[in-house]
Write a protein that holds these residues in place. Sequence first.
Motif, PDB file in Angstrom:
ATOM      1  N   HIS A  70       0.829  -1.208   0.000  1.00 46.58           N
ATOM      2  CA  HIS A  70       0.000   0.000   0.000  1.00 46.58           C
ATOM      3  C   HIS A  70       0.868   1.265   0.000  1.00 46.58           C
ATOM      4  O   HIS A  70       0.663   2.189  -0.786  1.00 46.58           O
ATOM      5  CB  HIS A  70      -0.924  -0.049   1.222  1.00 46.58           C
ATOM      6  CG  HIS A  70      -2.116   0.848   1.149  1.00 46.58           C
ATOM      7  ND1 HIS A  70      -3.113   0.811   2.099  1.00 46.58           N
ATOM      8  CD2 HIS A  70      -2.485   1.806   0.259  1.00 46.58           C
ATOM      9  CE1 HIS A  70      -4.030   1.709   1.779  1.00 46.58           C
ATOM     10  NE2 HIS A  70      -3.668   2.333   0.682  1.00 46.58           N
ATOM     11  N   HIS A 125      -3.491   9.563   1.573  1.00 47.09           N
ATOM     12  CA  HIS A 125      -2.676   8.533   2.219  1.00 47.09           C
ATOM     13  C   HIS A 125      -1.730   9.129   3.256  1.00 47.09           C
ATOM     14  O   HIS A 125      -1.408   8.482   4.249  1.00 47.09           O
ATOM     15  CB  HIS A 125      -1.917   7.718   1.168  1.00 47.09           C
ATOM     16  CG  HIS A 125      -2.810   6.793   0.392  1.00 47.09           C
ATOM     17  ND1 HIS A 125      -3.517   7.207  -0.718  1.00 47.09           N
ATOM     18  CD2 HIS A 125      -3.149   5.492   0.593  1.00 47.09           C
ATOM     19  CE1 HIS A 125      -4.239   6.185  -1.178  1.00 47.09           C
ATOM     20  NE2 HIS A 125      -4.045   5.144  -0.397  1.00 47.09           N
ATOM     21  N   ASP A 208      -9.251   4.661   4.417  1.00 45.37           N
ATOM     22  CA  ASP A 208      -9.194   4.163   3.044  1.00 45.37           C
ATOM     23  C   ASP A 208     -10.081   2.928   2.931  1.00 45.37           C
ATOM     24  O   ASP A 208      -9.874   1.950   3.659  1.00 45.37           O
ATOM     25  CB  ASP A 208      -7.726   3.801   2.753  1.00 45.37           C
ATOM     26  CG  ASP A 208      -7.439   3.528   1.289  1.00 45.37           C
ATOM     27  OD1 ASP A 208      -8.378   3.252   0.532  1.00 45.37           O
ATOM     28  OD2 ASP A 208      -6.242   3.573   0.933  1.00 45.37           O
ATOM     29  N   HIS A 212      -7.584  -2.304  -2.065  1.00 43.93           N
ATOM     30  CA  HIS A 212      -6.139  -2.489  -1.860  1.00 43.93           C
ATOM     31  C   HIS A 212      -5.750  -2.271  -0.397  1.00 43.93           C
ATOM     32  O   HIS A 212      -4.665  -2.668   0.011  1.00 43.93           O
ATOM     33  CB  HIS A 212      -5.309  -1.616  -2.824  1.00 43.93           C
ATOM     34  CG  HIS A 212      -5.348  -0.131  -2.570  1.00 43.93           C
ATOM     35  ND1 HIS A 212      -5.394   0.808  -3.586  1.00 43.93           N
ATOM     36  CD2 HIS A 212      -5.322   0.598  -1.432  1.00 43.93           C
ATOM     37  CE1 HIS A 212      -5.387   2.024  -3.079  1.00 43.93           C
ATOM     38  NE2 HIS A 212      -5.350   1.927  -1.770  1.00 43.93           N
TER      39      HIS A 212
HETATM   40 FE   LIG Z   1      -5.050   3.401  -0.519  1.00 43.36          FE
END
Ligand SMILES: [Fe+2]
Length: 243
Positions: A70, A125, A208, A212
């Motif tokens: 990630h 992120h 998130d 993924h």
């Molecule tokens: Fe992500």
Amino acid sequence: MDRRGFLRTSAGAAVGMTVLSGLDAGTAFASPTTVADDVLSQKYPFVLPPLGYAENAVEPAVDAQTMSIHHDKHHATYVTNLNKALETQSALQGKTLRELLSGLATLPDGVRNAVRNNGGGHANHALYWGLLAPNGAKAPSGALAAAIMRDFGSVAACTAALKAAGLGQFGSGWSWLVRDGGGKLSVRGSANQDTPLTDGQRPVVGVDVWEHAYYLKYQNRRTDYLDAVLGALNWDAAGAAYA
Ligand SMILES: [Fe+2]
């Protein structure tokens, strides 16, 4: 090589360039009270800070393989593609990431979507890694705690709203606790890498919910992932984002 040097070198190798040249030596997502803001203050060329904590440090909530892929692959690709989008846009290279994302509507048509997706990915992120950083406060305090009590009634109600927004987000996206210009908190979702910054809101917590982020460990069980991550939140990072 000391640990920080190792982390800097590994992160640089992951994206195939000297990603950390614009950062001071203390910048890593393990220092969550400053690094998300540091990233929003970056200008072209954008750089990926190292995690600064071990890839298995957040287990069992987030497994080491997911953490590694990630950060080192997904996040790195957003940074690489953001830089590609701006490499011929000299008029935009002097703008901070915060200015680019909060002013998306003013960007040229040919670059707007690339900044929306990859600039959003970089900013989103950056907050997320700090919210996962180990050894932070396990509950909100100070002004953020007071605002949560005022606007949700309890921390549990706030995290329940974050979970519901994450479950309700169809496909890829994020669940957010945001602060508006007057300091009021609310919970919302967003699609893809859209950031509340574009709507004039300040992200305080961002979770998130792209597959993924959880599929290797949780497969289709987004609800279990949300429970685990919301239970592992570093509330120091959230408090810094709120302040
Ligand atoms: Fe992500």
